[in-house]
Design a protein around this motif. Sequence first.
Motif, PDB file in Angstrom:
ATOM      1  N   MET A 127       3.811  -7.917  -7.502  1.00 14.65           N
ATOM      2  CA  MET A 127       2.658  -8.784  -7.287  1.00 14.65           C
ATOM      3  C   MET A 127       2.728  -9.443  -5.913  1.00 14.65           C
ATOM      4  O   MET A 127       1.713  -9.610  -5.236  1.00 14.65           O
ATOM      5  CB  MET A 127       2.596  -9.862  -8.366  1.00 14.65           C
ATOM      6  N   LEU A 128       3.943  -9.803  -5.486  1.00 20.06           N
ATOM      7  CA  LEU A 128       4.099 -10.439  -4.187  1.00 20.06           C
ATOM      8  C   LEU A 128       3.846  -9.440  -3.062  1.00 20.06           C
ATOM      9  O   LEU A 128       3.300  -9.795  -2.010  1.00 20.06           O
ATOM     10  CB  LEU A 128       5.502 -11.042  -4.066  1.00 20.06           C
ATOM     11  N   ILE A 129       4.222  -8.179  -3.271  1.00 26.89           N
ATOM     12  CA  ILE A 129       3.894  -7.145  -2.289  1.00 26.89           C
ATOM     13  C   ILE A 129       2.381  -7.020  -2.162  1.00 26.89           C
ATOM     14  O   ILE A 129       1.829  -6.942  -1.050  1.00 26.89           O
ATOM     15  CB  ILE A 129       4.513  -5.792  -2.698  1.00 26.89           C
ATOM     16  N   GLY A 130       1.696  -7.021  -3.312  1.00 27.21           N
ATOM     17  CA  GLY A 130       0.240  -6.948  -3.283  1.00 27.21           C
ATOM     18  C   GLY A 130      -0.385  -8.124  -2.554  1.00 27.21           C
ATOM     19  O   GLY A 130      -1.309  -7.960  -1.751  1.00 27.21           O
ATOM     20  N   VAL A 131       0.131  -9.337  -2.812  1.00 27.97           N
ATOM     21  CA  VAL A 131      -0.390 -10.523  -2.135  1.00 27.97           C
ATOM     22  C   VAL A 131      -0.125 -10.428  -0.636  1.00 27.97           C
ATOM     23  O   VAL A 131      -0.966 -10.824   0.184  1.00 27.97           O
ATOM     24  CB  VAL A 131       0.247 -11.798  -2.722  1.00 27.97           C
ATOM     25  N   LEU A 164      -2.812  -0.811  -3.562  1.00 22.77           N
ATOM     26  CA  LEU A 164      -4.209  -0.718  -3.137  1.00 22.77           C
ATOM     27  C   LEU A 164      -5.159  -1.120  -4.265  1.00 22.77           C
ATOM     28  O   LEU A 164      -6.183  -1.770  -4.027  1.00 22.77           O
ATOM     29  CB  LEU A 164      -4.521   0.691  -2.651  1.00 22.77           C
ATOM     30  N   ALA A 165      -4.825  -0.750  -5.494  1.00 27.60           N
ATOM     31  CA  ALA A 165      -5.660  -1.165  -6.622  1.00 27.60           C
ATOM     32  C   ALA A 165      -5.633  -2.681  -6.774  1.00 27.60           C
ATOM     33  O   ALA A 165      -6.659  -3.318  -7.040  1.00 27.60           O
ATOM     34  CB  ALA A 165      -5.175  -0.493  -7.905  1.00 27.60           C
ATOM     35  N   PHE A 166      -4.452  -3.279  -6.607  1.00 29.95           N
ATOM     36  CA  PHE A 166      -4.319  -4.746  -6.675  1.00 29.95           C
ATOM     37  C   PHE A 166      -5.201  -5.406  -5.608  1.00 29.95           C
ATOM     38  O   PHE A 166      -5.939  -6.352  -5.891  1.00 29.95           O
ATOM     39  CB  PHE A 166      -2.847  -5.111  -6.460  1.00 29.95           C
ATOM     40  N   ALA A 630      -2.949 -10.451 -13.763  1.00 26.12           N
ATOM     41  CA  ALA A 630      -2.765  -9.623 -12.567  1.00 26.12           C
ATOM     42  C   ALA A 630      -1.809  -8.483 -12.847  1.00 26.12           C
ATOM     43  O   ALA A 630      -2.054  -7.327 -12.470  1.00 26.12           O
ATOM     44  CB  ALA A 630      -2.257 -10.484 -11.414  1.00 26.12           C
ATOM     45  N   VAL A 631      -0.708  -8.785 -13.520  1.00 29.67           N
ATOM     46  CA  VAL A 631       0.259  -7.741 -13.848  1.00 29.67           C
ATOM     47  C   VAL A 631      -0.368  -6.739 -14.818  1.00 29.67           C
ATOM     48  O   VAL A 631      -0.247  -5.528 -14.647  1.00 29.67           O
ATOM     49  CB  VAL A 631       1.527  -8.355 -14.478  1.00 29.67           C
ATOM     50  N   GLY A 928       4.841 -17.226 -10.428  1.00 31.98           N
ATOM     51  CA  GLY A 928       5.322 -16.287  -9.426  1.00 31.98           C
ATOM     52  C   GLY A 928       5.859 -16.954  -8.188  1.00 31.98           C
ATOM     53  O   GLY A 928       6.623 -16.371  -7.445  1.00 31.98           O
ATOM     54  N   SER A 929       5.500 -18.211  -7.912  1.00 29.22           N
ATOM     55  CA  SER A 929       5.942 -18.850  -6.689  1.00 29.22           C
ATOM     56  C   SER A 929       7.274 -19.560  -6.859  1.00 29.22           C
ATOM     57  O   SER A 929       7.831 -20.065  -5.903  1.00 29.22           O
ATOM     58  CB  SER A 929       4.888 -19.861  -6.223  1.00 29.22           C
TER      59      SER A 929
END
Length: 939
Positions: A127-131, A164-166, A630-631, A928-929
């Motif tokens: 998720m962090l990679i997506g952000v 990319l979908a995220f 999100a996940v 997540g943070s």
Amino acid sequence: MSDRAWGVGTDSPSCDPSDADTAHPAELRRLLEASTDPHSRGAVVVAGAPGIGKSTLLDQVARRVGASGGRVLRAGGSPSEADLPFAALHQLLRPVAGVITELPARQRTALQAAFGSGTPGDPPDPMLIGVAVLTLLSDLATGAPVLVLLDDAQWADHASLDVLAFVARRTGDDPVSMVIATGEPAALPDLDGHWTSLELAPLERPAAERLLDRLPRPPAGETRTRVLDQGEGNPLALVELARTAGADAEPWASGNPLPIAARLERRWVERLNGLEPAARQWLLVLALAADDPAETVLTLLPGPADRMWAAVEWAGLVDRTGSRVTFRHPLVRSAVYQSASFDERRAAHHALASALTEDPDRRAWHLAAATTGADPEVAAALEDSAGRARRRGGYAAAARALERAAELSADRADRVRLIAAATEMAVMTGQLVRVERLAARTRAWTDEPTPLAVAALQTGRLMALTSSQAAAFQQLMAAARQLTTAHPEGALQALAAAAVVRFYSGAESQRDEIGAALSDVLRALSATSVPLLGRWLMAVADPPGGAGLRAELAQLITAARQRPEELHLLAIAAWILDETGLAVRAFEASLALWSSAGPLPDGLGGVAALAHLEHGRIARAQAFCAELAAVADTYGLDHAAACAAAVDALAAAMRGDAVNARELAERALSLIDPAESRSVAVYAYRALGISAAVTGNHEDAYARFRAAFEVDGGPVHYHASVAALPELAAAAVRSGYHQQAADVVERTVRSGETHSVRTQVLIHHSQALLADPDYAETHFRAALTLSGPADRPFEHARILLDLAEWLRRRRRIAEARPLLHECHDVFRRLGARPWATRAEAELRASGAQIAAAEPAAFGELTPQQQQVVRLAALGRTNREIGENLFLSPRTVSSHLYRAFPKLGITARSQLRDVLDTAAPSDVVTSAGSRGSRPRNVAR
């Protein structure tokens, strides 16, 4: 050789660039609109058969967007990189690599880890990679719109497609658009409704005629007719046939049953056969290499000036632009590979492996491709590659490498060990089909009960997040029974996962089955006392039976203060045993310590949100829901998505956002079978009931709350239903179902179970609402005496409000006023507008003065805008807020831009003046943070 700085790739046929206008004008307009129109921007999947014009269409879109000042980031999938994690994403972002260093620290570290750079550590949070990519694209789009193009997506690595979908789901107000072209839509992960599908069909005859007319030497007469007939509207076939019409000894036969792609490949194979053996081998090396070969790979090839390139270009196999050589189409690459003998392919793979000594992952795969029998050294190289992929968060690549390593392993035990490890990695991808396929391979390779049961356990865990709860339970219980004798600790793990399913399903038969199986496991363990995991799973599966654990929770949580997994388990148990405040403290302590253990959510992923919701931390609960959603969206976990939506619906309903609550609740119900996932269904029913009640539709509210109970009045779910008792009673009083509700409450009282303190509070509250006036106060006072205002402030404040209303109706105004002030303060602090409004009306009726209310406009903001505003009021930057809520900084800025006029302010510094910040714990960062998501329970 210094003159080998040239590239090799796969491009469309070398027609005039304007061919796209002629071949697919309507599709070109749609893509340009999606790429440039601020009101139509989005993500598009372009699908079609090989040669239909996908790449040419992408070329034209890229050219138009670039000419208008936009930035284009482009990459292409490649068979040689399909098993390399984040390869396509790295190719996309390589031109803007410098921007990565400007990202916030956590995002920068995650993205660098995904690309195999930076300091080694835990696998980065997907998720962090997506952000990070979302933030990067948002930053790039500050100066000009950004277009992301991915060609041949069927060969792109799974990890890149997930990112990319995220991003596509969250670009929001950013001028960022995406176009993905693929020849095999089924090979892509589920891209959901955020993507528009555009299917390229064969050209109609007039369009095919126009395409031929634009060629340098258009065919005419009978040749033209034959080209049009045999080309079947496929642009590549038309161009190829026209290009060599009359030159080939054996033109295609009309009505050939072979598809266009196969006929094109056969045509190119015929041309390959006319080349020198050395030229064919060099082309094979190129076909097996990445589209952008490393310098070491280029040393295997002749220089650009070698006469061989002129020969292959004349044969129509490659195009040359300056020093760059490209295959004319991916089908040429396929033809080169298919026409080669096994020995030729093997030699090419060995040559590439010898050259790629500085790239161990590609080297391992080339060695594997050149190996037919068992080879322990190659298997070890693949296992090492899997380890690197896992550390980068590339779980699909790791699974594939481990599976291939198992195939090449000479030792049977190693083979089983590796396929088990591959299955575990595949679970992390969220792809149940892949996990089931690997589990089937385990069954084919061994009849030993332990590895078979472990494979079943892995499958069952993922099934619980994605599909039928009943099927998941049977899978997990079968694993537990198989493991009981040989591996009782593993059996205990399987029972813990089965207990999670029992919580969701609420099936009474499952409780009994778990209890019986646990007895067998404890005998196998020869345990003198029940292990903590055993006590935990029984508390989850049968809360009344976990009463003994309740008394020890505080001590156990203190002792586990440095063990995040254990803290998380104890937090779940505390919530299920109705120790909400203790649960919240344990959740916070565990998240502060957690390190990454994979991308999938905990099996009881919604419990942290529910605990915080009950504890009055509504924004915190919504943040947990946002992360879980999100996940779930990224990995296609329908059941987890339903859980997130149902809990989020409850939060929205508590704040009076009836429209959003209904939408979320209905989404949750659409994703599950209510008969198999009773807990999620009950949360959704409650959200729908509260939404109906706050809009004055008490008859509908009663029906929704009544759905949380069986026909005979028993609970639909052993833990979730009881919270609906006071809500059912209140709706019944207002809709004429007084006696029916009283029967349900009485059924709960007579259940014979040992009720927790919270359940006693809920029963007394319900009885007070339904009782004759002379007896109501006794129940109200009993409920207040037992209720913990700090643990569950919303529930406590509702008792205060109902009692105060009862007192005022009996003209005991002096007694009612302090209760009204107290509950009004709580409702305002929680943002529970409908109840705050009720309390205000009662206060006015009692003649009390009311303090200035929170700006009404705040309640008119969307839930996401409210979250953004609350975090901004605490001084968080747009990037920090975006990271917490999985939004781009630009989207955060847009939310604030729209919110400021509604709140009557002009500066960020004024937010604290208009918001009630008396409860800052309600607006801390998302899960997540502060750590990574908890791993699957008992993984």
